[in-house]
Design a protein around this motif. Structure first.
Motif, PDB file in Angstrom:
ATOM      1  N   PHE A 190       0.814  -1.217   0.000  1.00 57.03           N
ATOM      2  CA  PHE A 190       0.000   0.000   0.000  1.00 57.03           C
ATOM      3  C   PHE A 190       0.847   1.265   0.000  1.00 57.03           C
ATOM      4  N   GLU A 191       2.088   1.144   0.474  1.00 59.73           N
ATOM      5  CA  GLU A 191       2.978   2.308   0.493  1.00 59.73           C
ATOM      6  C   GLU A 191       3.237   2.811  -0.928  1.00 59.73           C
ATOM      7  N   ASP A 192       3.352   1.895  -1.869  1.00 62.72           N
ATOM      8  CA  ASP A 192       3.633   2.265  -3.258  1.00 62.72           C
ATOM      9  C   ASP A 192       2.360   2.397  -4.090  1.00 62.72           C
ATOM     10  N   ASN A 193       1.353   1.586  -3.765  1.00 64.15           N
ATOM     11  CA  ASN A 193       0.137   1.582  -4.582  1.00 64.15           C
ATOM     12  C   ASN A 193      -0.825   2.717  -4.254  1.00 64.15           C
ATOM     13  N   GLY A 194      -0.821   3.130  -2.991  1.00 63.56           N
ATOM     14  CA  GLY A 194      -1.777   4.139  -2.567  1.00 63.56           C
ATOM     15  C   GLY A 194      -3.124   3.557  -2.182  1.00 63.56           C
ATOM     16  N   TYR A 195      -3.229   2.237  -2.137  1.00 65.29           N
ATOM     17  CA  TYR A 195      -4.458   1.561  -1.710  1.00 65.29           C
ATOM     18  C   TYR A 195      -4.071   0.212  -1.115  1.00 65.29           C
ATOM     19  N   VAL A 196      -4.964  -0.339  -0.304  1.00 63.88           N
ATOM     20  CA  VAL A 196      -4.725  -1.631   0.335  1.00 63.88           C
ATOM     21  C   VAL A 196      -5.154  -2.758  -0.593  1.00 63.88           C
ATOM     22  N   THR A 197      -4.302  -3.780  -0.669  1.00 65.02           N
ATOM     23  CA  THR A 197      -4.630  -4.981  -1.434  1.00 65.02           C
ATOM     24  C   THR A 197      -4.873  -6.141  -0.478  1.00 65.02           C
ATOM     25  N   PHE A 198      -6.110  -6.639  -0.489  1.00 59.49           N
ATOM     26  CA  PHE A 198      -6.412  -7.875   0.226  1.00 59.49           C
ATOM     27  C   PHE A 198      -6.043  -9.048  -0.680  1.00 59.49           C
ATOM     28  N   GLY A 199      -5.665 -10.156  -0.075  1.00 61.75           N
ATOM     29  CA  GLY A 199      -5.231 -11.294  -0.883  1.00 61.75           C
ATOM     30  C   GLY A 199      -5.810 -12.607  -0.411  1.00 61.75           C
ATOM     31  N   VAL A 200      -6.050 -13.500  -1.364  1.00 57.71           N
ATOM     32  CA  VAL A 200      -6.573 -14.831  -1.079  1.00 57.71           C
ATOM     33  C   VAL A 200      -5.779 -15.837  -1.897  1.00 57.71           C
ATOM     34  N   LEU A 201      -5.023 -16.687  -1.217  1.00 59.37           N
ATOM     35  CA  LEU A 201      -4.297 -17.751  -1.906  1.00 59.37           C
ATOM     36  C   LEU A 201      -4.835 -19.134  -1.562  1.00 59.37           C
ATOM     37  N   ASN A 202      -5.939 -19.189  -0.827  1.00 55.56           N
ATOM     38  CA  ASN A 202      -6.586 -20.460  -0.520  1.00 55.56           C
ATOM     39  C   ASN A 202      -7.198 -21.052  -1.789  1.00 55.56           C
ATOM     40  N   ARG A 203      -7.384 -22.338  -1.783  1.00 55.19           N
ATOM     41  CA  ARG A 203      -8.034 -23.004  -2.920  1.00 55.19           C
ATOM     42  C   ARG A 203      -9.451 -22.470  -3.087  1.00 55.19           C
ATOM     43  N   PHE A 204      -9.836 -22.242  -4.330  1.00 49.35           N
ATOM     44  CA  PHE A 204     -11.131 -21.635  -4.615  1.00 49.35           C
ATOM     45  C   PHE A 204     -12.284 -22.506  -4.119  1.00 49.35           C
ATOM     46  N   GLU A 205     -12.083 -23.824  -4.126  1.00 56.37           N
ATOM     47  CA  GLU A 205     -13.166 -24.715  -3.694  1.00 56.37           C
ATOM     48  C   GLU A 205     -13.428 -24.621  -2.192  1.00 56.37           C
ATOM     49  N   LYS A 206     -12.525 -24.010  -1.439  1.00 56.39           N
ATOM     50  CA  LYS A 206     -12.751 -23.801  -0.004  1.00 56.39           C
ATOM     51  C   LYS A 206     -13.610 -22.574   0.280  1.00 56.39           C
ATOM     52  N   ILE A 207     -13.838 -21.753  -0.712  1.00 60.43           N
ATOM     53  CA  ILE A 207     -14.462 -20.449  -0.490  1.00 60.43           C
ATOM     54  C   ILE A 207     -15.977 -20.558  -0.671  1.00 60.43           C
ATOM     55  N   SER A 208     -16.713 -20.289   0.393  1.00 62.41           N
ATOM     56  CA  SER A 208     -18.171 -20.379   0.364  1.00 62.41           C
ATOM     57  C   SER A 208     -18.784 -19.098  -0.204  1.00 62.41           C
ATOM     58  N   ASP A 209     -20.067 -19.166  -0.532  1.00 63.25           N
ATOM     59  CA  ASP A 209     -20.773 -17.973  -1.008  1.00 63.25           C
ATOM     60  C   ASP A 209     -20.813 -16.899   0.070  1.00 63.25           C
ATOM     61  N   LEU A 210     -20.998 -17.300   1.326  1.00 67.52           N
ATOM     62  CA  LEU A 210     -21.007 -16.318   2.416  1.00 67.52           C
ATOM     63  C   LEU A 210     -19.654 -15.620   2.527  1.00 67.52           C
ATOM     64  N   THR A 211     -18.579 -16.363   2.305  1.00 68.00           N
ATOM     65  CA  THR A 211     -17.244 -15.752   2.313  1.00 68.00           C
ATOM     66  C   THR A 211     -17.154 -14.684   1.235  1.00 68.00           C
ATOM     67  N   LEU A 212     -17.576 -15.011   0.024  1.00 66.00           N
ATOM     68  CA  LEU A 212     -17.516 -14.043  -1.079  1.00 66.00           C
ATOM     69  C   LEU A 212     -18.372 -12.819  -0.779  1.00 66.00           C
ATOM     70  N   GLU A 213     -19.532 -13.035  -0.205  1.00 58.07           N
ATOM     71  CA  GLU A 213     -20.399 -11.908   0.134  1.00 58.07           C
ATOM     72  C   GLU A 213     -19.772 -11.032   1.209  1.00 58.07           C
ATOM     73  N   THR A 214     -19.077 -11.644   2.145  1.00 55.60           N
ATOM     74  CA  THR A 214     -18.384 -10.878   3.182  1.00 55.60           C
ATOM     75  C   THR A 214     -17.261 -10.052   2.578  1.00 55.60           C
ATOM     76  N   TRP A 215     -16.514 -10.651   1.653  1.00 57.38           N
ATOM     77  CA  TRP A 215     -15.456  -9.899   0.974  1.00 57.38           C
ATOM     78  C   TRP A 215     -16.040  -8.760   0.139  1.00 57.38           C
ATOM     79  N   ALA A 216     -17.183  -9.000  -0.469  1.00 52.33           N
ATOM     80  CA  ALA A 216     -17.831  -7.930  -1.239  1.00 52.33           C
ATOM     81  C   ALA A 216     -18.166  -6.756  -0.344  1.00 52.33           C
ATOM     82  N   GLY A 217     -18.663  -7.050   0.856  1.00 54.37           N
ATOM     83  CA  GLY A 217     -18.966  -5.979   1.798  1.00 54.37           C
ATOM     84  C   GLY A 217     -17.735  -5.190   2.190  1.00 54.37           C
TER      85      GLY A 217
END
Length: 390
Positions: A190-217
């Protein structure tokens, strides 16, 4: 239930011809298809390096035909290496019984390459499941599941197991960093970009719809933030379309999401692009969470009741960052937003995170090996006492 349908009809009923001396030298057997370049090997190798071998021999039973340099390295640390990929379960059980194994350890659970129906034949008097899958096997033939009090809360998880839950003091596995891991990035992105980058390296099949909705929020609340995600085969147009459709359905802004294919070479360098990682739920990350902290990136987790929902809080607790493990999706989002909005705190949490992890119980291999060795000995003593009383 898997055990009732497939395993219970298969137990071997013949008695064990064993020297029932509770203190004699033990023979430990490890059964796994992951004794190769695989995450499980990164947890087993330091255990083998630090296990006190003065009172026990260790044999491996590899369930996959393919072996590699990691397999060959592990084989030099063992008293015996058997590849049982070409044997059916009865023949493999006969081999293990002929090797006079006292404590047989499953390192797969219900993950790929498991040989649980081999365990159903009870080729060893004491049988244990450990590391490979954070849940019960469902087999009554497996006596114990090695875990800890953070992954499996006392008086909570017993009813979820056919095995006896055996909680080790501290952590139930320790992490070994790969030799090719690069240095931690000095400046947060963020020091160079000027914005925060959240990251997800977990397997996509582990990610529930509620997780995605929480990230959207989270992204809607923080309109300058970005989300970096790793998804296997996302370079293929049909996979990309499916992934984007699911993300859009959850309300995620696709113009602020970067999708990157899963890689082996250059995997750790991907962490240099992430300020804060977001753990999946209800199935938390495991090895990925350890990689994340070792690369100097904090992560936010949601804790639940079962072991698969508590891997995140277990890792964070081990390094003293349990405040990043929330109890509700709303608290999870608030935790991520609070950290993203406080640059000084984010710098502080990231600073020295690798060193903090190295100093933690997550990398105290000697302590873990001693606890596991003591557990195997106590399990054997209990079997001896029970067999004498029978």
């Amino acid at each position: 239930m898997f055990g009732t349908r497939f395993a219970d009809p298969l137990p071997r009923l013949r008695p064990f011809a064993k020297d029932r001396d509770p203190e004699r030298r033990l023979r430990i057997g490890l059964v796994s298809g992951d004794l190769c370049t695989h995450a499980v090997a990164r947890f087993i190798e330091p255990f083998l390096e630090h296990l006190d071998r003065s009172s026990m021999d260790v044999y491996a039973y590899m369930t996959h035909a393919h072996e590699d340099d990691v397999s060959r390295r592990l084989s030099t640390m063992l008293d015996g290496w058997r590849n049982i990929s070409g044997l059916d379960d009865d023949a493999a059980a006969d081999l293990i019984e002929a090797d006079a194994i006292d404590v047989l350890v499953d390192l797969s659970g219900h993950s790929s390459g498991h040989r649980l129906l081999l365990f159903a034949r009870k080729p060893a008097p004491v049988q244990v499941t450990w590391i490979g899958h954070p849940a019960t096997t469902g087999l009554r033939a497996i006596d114990y599941r090695l875990t800890d009090a953070v992954h499996d809360l006392p008086s909570v998880s017993e009813d979820l197991h056919t095995e006896t839950v055996w909680r080790l003091p501290g952590v139930s596995a320790t992490y070994q960093a790969r030799g090719d891991i690069p240095a931690v990035r000095g400046r947060p992105p963020f020091e160079d970009n000027g914005y925060v980058t959240f990251g997800v390296l977990n397997r996509f099949e582990k990610i529930s719809d509620l997780t995605l909705e929480t990230w959207a929020g989270i992204l809607h609340t923080l309109p300058d933030a970005r989300l970096f995600m790793v998804v296997a085969n996302v370079g293929e147009s049909d996979i990309l379309a499916q992934v984007e459709e699911r993300l859009a359905r959850a309300g995620l802004p696709l113009d602020r999401i970067r999708l990157h294919p899963r890689v082996s070479t250059g995997y750790f360098e991907l962490y240099h692009q992430i300020d804060i990682a977001l753990d999946s739920f209800p199935y938390n990350g495991g090895t990925t969470s350890c990689d994340t902290l070792y690369m100097g990136v904090p992560f936010v987790a949601l804790q639940g009741a079962s072991a698969v929902e508590r891997a995140g809080v277990a890792v964070l607790t081990a390094v003293g960052l349990e405040e990043l493990a929330a109890e509700t999706p709303e608290a999870y989002a608030a935790c991520a937003l609070s950290l993203a909005r406080d640059p000084d705190r984010l710098r502080e949490v990231r600073s020295g995170l690798r060193e903090r992890m190295i100093a933690s119980s997550l990398m105290d291999h000697a302590r873990l090996a001693a606890h596991v060795g003591e557990a195997f000995r106590t399990m054997w003593r209990r079997w001896v006492d029970a067999s004498r009383a029978a």
